[in-house]
Write an enzyme that holds these catalytic residues in place. Structure first.
Site, PDB file in Angstrom:
ATOM      1  N   GLN A 168      -4.586  -2.065   9.669  1.00 29.57           N
ATOM      2  CA  GLN A 168      -4.425  -3.367   9.018  1.00 29.57           C
ATOM      3  C   GLN A 168      -4.922  -4.491   9.938  1.00 29.57           C
ATOM      4  O   GLN A 168      -4.554  -4.547  11.110  1.00 29.57           O
ATOM      5  CB  GLN A 168      -2.938  -3.575   8.665  1.00 29.57           C
ATOM      6  CG  GLN A 168      -2.656  -4.830   7.865  1.00 29.57           C
ATOM      7  CD  GLN A 168      -3.295  -4.813   6.474  1.00 29.57           C
ATOM      8  OE1 GLN A 168      -3.210  -3.833   5.757  1.00 29.57           O
ATOM      9  NE2 GLN A 168      -3.960  -5.898   6.111  1.00 29.57           N
ATOM     10  N   ASP A 215     -11.105   2.349   4.019  1.00 31.99           N
ATOM     11  CA  ASP A 215     -11.373   0.916   3.855  1.00 31.99           C
ATOM     12  C   ASP A 215     -12.874   0.671   3.684  1.00 31.99           C
ATOM     13  O   ASP A 215     -13.296  -0.431   3.327  1.00 31.99           O
ATOM     14  CB  ASP A 215     -10.876   0.134   5.085  1.00 31.99           C
ATOM     15  CG  ASP A 215      -9.525  -0.532   4.838  1.00 31.99           C
ATOM     16  OD1 ASP A 215      -9.175  -0.738   3.661  1.00 31.99           O
ATOM     17  OD2 ASP A 215      -8.840  -0.844   5.827  1.00 31.99           O
ATOM     18  N   LYS A 274       0.849  -1.206   0.000  1.00 32.00           N
ATOM     19  CA  LYS A 274       0.000   0.000   0.000  1.00 32.00           C
ATOM     20  C   LYS A 274       0.881   1.251   0.000  1.00 32.00           C
ATOM     21  O   LYS A 274       0.627   2.199  -0.749  1.00 32.00           O
ATOM     22  CB  LYS A 274      -0.953  -0.018   1.206  1.00 32.00           C
ATOM     23  CG  LYS A 274      -2.048  -1.075   1.050  1.00 32.00           C
ATOM     24  CD  LYS A 274      -2.836  -1.320   2.321  1.00 32.00           C
ATOM     25  CE  LYS A 274      -3.756  -2.527   2.143  1.00 32.00           C
ATOM     26  NZ  LYS A 274      -4.480  -2.909   3.354  1.00 32.00           N
TER      27      LYS A 274
END
Ligand code: NAD
Length: 293
Positions: A96, A119, A52
């Site tokens: 994460q 997200d 990312k």
């Protein structure tokens, strides 16, 4: 058979985003800024976050990575999220997963400001998605929409079987394919582990999106001629053809299914590459404050 090639589609989306960032910066604005929080030393998580960060740099975004030992308490993590929510120099925040079991994923998800939730996991964003309101869409379903858009695949009026009902892929994908949008406007059947005679559903479907995490599950006899097949699955399986002894397998028996398809996505080189595009697009939209909450 045509390939839904994630390498091609992601390269084009990245080029477009990089141009947009250049234009923002030339107008005196700062580039979009994604912040990732990583807890502990999970090898797969390290790889995902590193990818990312690398992809942010490729399109001219800033990124920061905040690392915590897995001894961090839930309260400390929630406090850090609160600080980032108030930091105007950060547009998007991702935490994460997985987190240590002591830490509530739900509390962490709901602590992230919906306006920085790139997200797309916050219930406010999920709720807005259900009502077809402006929102951040989870990265993998968003990436699939962007892949369909890139290859100009018209989905309106088609039947679509989705295999898997997880919160991050199958469930949001089923909503998005049913909404009155293009891509979308499908008649959706959401299949899962309790679905009876799944092959009778998939073999009647114009579009099949496989997201169950079972290598080579979707066989040729479960697919109609001319179908569009999108493979989300990524599983490491043993291989005697690679140096590492492993390779990545999708949920589709590609070699036998592909000849029947009008379009099919490969693994690797398909949806995985588009997922990162979904995240980058969400971050760009956050930087542009496209959505008001
Ligand atoms: P999950 O384990 O959370 O959910 C799997 C779903 O599949 C469940 O809803 C379950 O009901 C269903 N399922 C399991 N066995 C089934 C069966 N035999 N028949 C029908 N349905 C069945 O998985 P997930 O997080 O949604 O991920 C699915 C796959 O996609 C995994 O391989 C994962 O690694 C991959 N994935 C890829 C990306 C990407 O960027 N390409 C992103 C997320 C997940």
């Amino acid at each position: 058979m045509n390939l839904l090639d994630g390498k091609v589609a992601s390269a084009v989306w990245k080029y477009t985003m990089a141009e947009e960032v250049k234009a923002m910066v030339s107008k005196g604005q700062r580039p979009p800024h994604l912040c990732a929080i990583l807890v502990g030393n999970n090898g797969a998580s390290e790889t995902y976050v590193a990818s990312k960060v690398k992809n942010c740099a490729e399109v001219g975004f800033e990124s920061s990575l905040i690392r915590f030992e897995d001894t961090i308490t839930e309260a400390e993590l929630l406090q850090k999220i609160k600080e980032i929510n108030q930091d105007d120099s950060i547009d998007g925040l991702i935490v994460q997963l997985p987190l240590p079991p002591r830490i509530s994923v739900q509390k962490v998800t709901e602590a992230i400001s919906p306006s920085k939730d790139v997200d797309g996991f916050h219930p406010i964003n999920s709720g807005r998605m259900l009502q077809n309101l402006p929102c951040y869409i989870p990265a993998t379903p968003y990436g699939i929409l962007l892949m369909l858009e890139h290859f100009k695949i018209n989905t309106t009026g088609k039947s679509c079987a989705i295999i898997g009902r997880s919160n991050i892929v199958g469930m949001p994908m089923s909503v998005l394919m049913a909404l009155n949008n293009e891509p979308g406007n499908c008649t959706v059947t959401l299949c899962h582990s309790r679905t009876k005679d799944l092959g009778s559903v998939t073999s009647k479907s114009d579009i099949i999106i496989a997201a169950l995490g079972k290598p080579y599950f979707l066989k040729a006899d479960m697919v109609r001629e001319g179908a569009i097949v999108i493979d989300v699955g990524i599983t490491r399986v043993p291989s005697d053809k690679t140096k590492s002894g492993f390779k990545l397998a999708g949920d589709v028996d590609f070699d036998n299914v592909a000849p029947k398809c009008s379009w099919i996505s490969p693994v690797p080189g398909g949806v995985g590459l588009m997922t990162i595009i979904g995240l980058l697009k969400n971050t760009l939209r956050a930087a542009k404050k496209e959505i008001s909450f």
